[in-house]
Design an enzyme around this catalytic site. Sequence first.
Site, PDB file in Angstrom:
ATOM      1  N   SER A  12       0.842  -1.195   0.000  1.00 47.70           N
ATOM      2  CA  SER A  12       0.000   0.000   0.000  1.00 47.70           C
ATOM      3  C   SER A  12       0.885   1.257   0.000  1.00 47.70           C
ATOM      4  CB  SER A  12      -0.931  -0.050   1.216  1.00 47.70           C
ATOM      5  OG  SER A  12      -2.034   0.782   1.043  1.00 47.70           O
ATOM      6  N   ASP A  30      -8.457  -5.715  -6.077  1.00 49.21           N
ATOM      7  CA  ASP A  30      -8.117  -4.558  -5.248  1.00 49.21           C
ATOM      8  C   ASP A  30      -8.440  -3.234  -5.949  1.00 49.21           C
ATOM      9  OD1 ASP A  30      -7.015  -2.767  -3.487  1.00 49.21           O
ATOM     10  OD2 ASP A  30      -4.930  -3.248  -3.984  1.00 49.21           O
ATOM     11  N   HIS A  79      -6.250  -6.533  -1.663  1.00 45.61           N
ATOM     12  CA  HIS A  79      -5.164  -5.581  -1.346  1.00 45.61           C
ATOM     13  C   HIS A  79      -3.973  -6.298  -0.690  1.00 45.61           C
ATOM     14  CE1 HIS A  79      -3.826  -1.483  -1.133  1.00 45.61           C
ATOM     15  NE2 HIS A  79      -3.843  -1.402   0.178  1.00 45.61           N
TER      16      HIS A  79
END
Length: 481
Positions: A164, A413, A439
């Site tokens: 991320s 995602d 994710h």
Amino acid sequence: MKLSIILVILYITCAWVKSNTEDPPPPPYEEFYYMQTLDHFNFYNKGSFPQRYLVSDTYWTRPTGPICESPVLFYTGNEGDIVWFYENSQFVTNVLAKEMGALLVFAEHRFYGETMPFGNSSSLPENIGYLTSEQALADYAQLIPAVLSDLGGSHCPVLAVGGSYGGMLASWFRMKYPNIIDGALAASAPILYFLGTNANSEGFNEIATIDFAETSSEGTCATRIHSAFNEITQMSNTQNGLNVLTKTFSLCEELTELSDLINWLEAAITYMAMADYPYPANFLEPMPGNPINVSCSLLAKETDNIQGLVQVMNVYFNSSGQAGQCNNVSVYTTGALGSDGWDYQACTEMVMPISANGVQDFFPAAPWSLSQLTQYCQQTWQVTPNPNWITTYYQGQDLSQTSNIIFSNGVLDPWRAGGVVSNDGGNDIITIIIDGGAHHLDLRMPNSADPTAVTNARVLETKYLMQFAQEASFKKQLKSK
Ligand SMILES: *[C@@H]1O[C@H](CO)[C@@H](O)[C@H](O)[C@H]1NC(C)=O
Ligand SMILES: *[C@@H]1O[C@H](CO)[C@@H](O)[C@H](O)[C@H]1NC(C)=O
Ligand SMILES: *[C@@H]1O[C@H](CO)[C@@H](O)[C@H](O)[C@H]1NC(C)=O
Ligand SMILES: *[C@@H]1O[C@H](CO)[C@@H](O)[C@H](O)[C@H]1NC(C)=O
């Protein structure tokens, strides 16, 4: 307000995905503090602060001679407590480290977790200005040689890993400091979800919608959620309608603003898409495996669209049955999770435009507005966002000047919309697309319910990281001769 919900998505995403209870624990680590320079870009300011970092040498093959082949896996801490990331990146801590005989170093990002340069006054405007990705990378660049020198590993290859925002940092670290970082694994890193790239601001919500559409025959789950949003919008025009909505969604407080309900629904739906893992996991709230599939099956049993949406919310917020008697729609507003840091970053350089059009996605149309963001940021932090800085500073779409970075993205995602999904130019820029992956699923502990694609992705990631480490080890050896 709308903005605040969107801004915290990345934060929640990583920080709160707790590991599976059945997973083996990560290897033990030691916690240290490094006296870090407060301002790397101003020689008049001599301040410093203790920066937390974790070290695990459980699997490290310590170099005994002038050649070091066992790398350092350096986690570029992102917006949260570093222990959370250590405990939720078990592909790195338990699998990669073991296979590579690697030293693990996880550094905490300034202004998060225990690394608060000004203690509990860190969020004051005169202090929080030291929170930027540039300062954070400079911290890491200064920390690594110091730590490795202490451990006798100065000549070891160093690979950055992260997911991320941490994945963005890992890739930027390699771009900006190739003298320190020999390669990077950037998992679900939306480095292109910024102005000045070809990324589409509607992509995030579009992918979330597709996730729901593809879980039911002919996309009925998504079309019915779309209808539910339309019906809710209609109902909100009358006081009676608002009362009914308050009751239907078991809200704690009477609904007065439609946007409060919409934001809450959208947040839950997009978090569900990000955490659409194939096994039960805790994501703010514990959810079953394949939560989208589960909620669409429940929705299908309801004839009323809004009742169907209530079922979807129940899967997200109340799978445990522990949600209490009512739902609080303010649960995701700014500050509710204690992350002033991310809110400030999103108000300065981390400007990621997310919009809905109500056509390719099932949400009520909501264009992204820089002026609305600016107004919010000026009111809240007395700062004006610079939406173009990230792509200016970190090379934007043009990766031709960098090398040795793996970008992985999960098809499920929503952040994939801003990921590097094809290699248009760089040397040794590897892109991996993970079918059925949410994710940064790849960073999590391997699980028997994993889709084949993530298992294959991990094999590839290991192979390339080993290759980056070998090349670097060879070069360092030549250099020292
Ligand atoms: C901030 O920290 C100081 C010193 O640790 C403490 O005395 C004070 O009560 C704290 N303030 C708040 C608002 O928590
Ligand atoms: C949802 O899950 C059920 C049970 O595992 C499975 O039979 C079904 O194919 C899934 N549906 C979709 C469309 O993924
Ligand atoms: C959550 O589930 C429990 C148990 O089924 C139920 O009693 C409670 O009313 C639910 N809460 C909400 C807000 O729906
Ligand atoms: C709802 O959540 C907000 C933010 O956490 C909190 O301030 C508020 O007291 C909560 N309201 C209720 C009724 O629980």
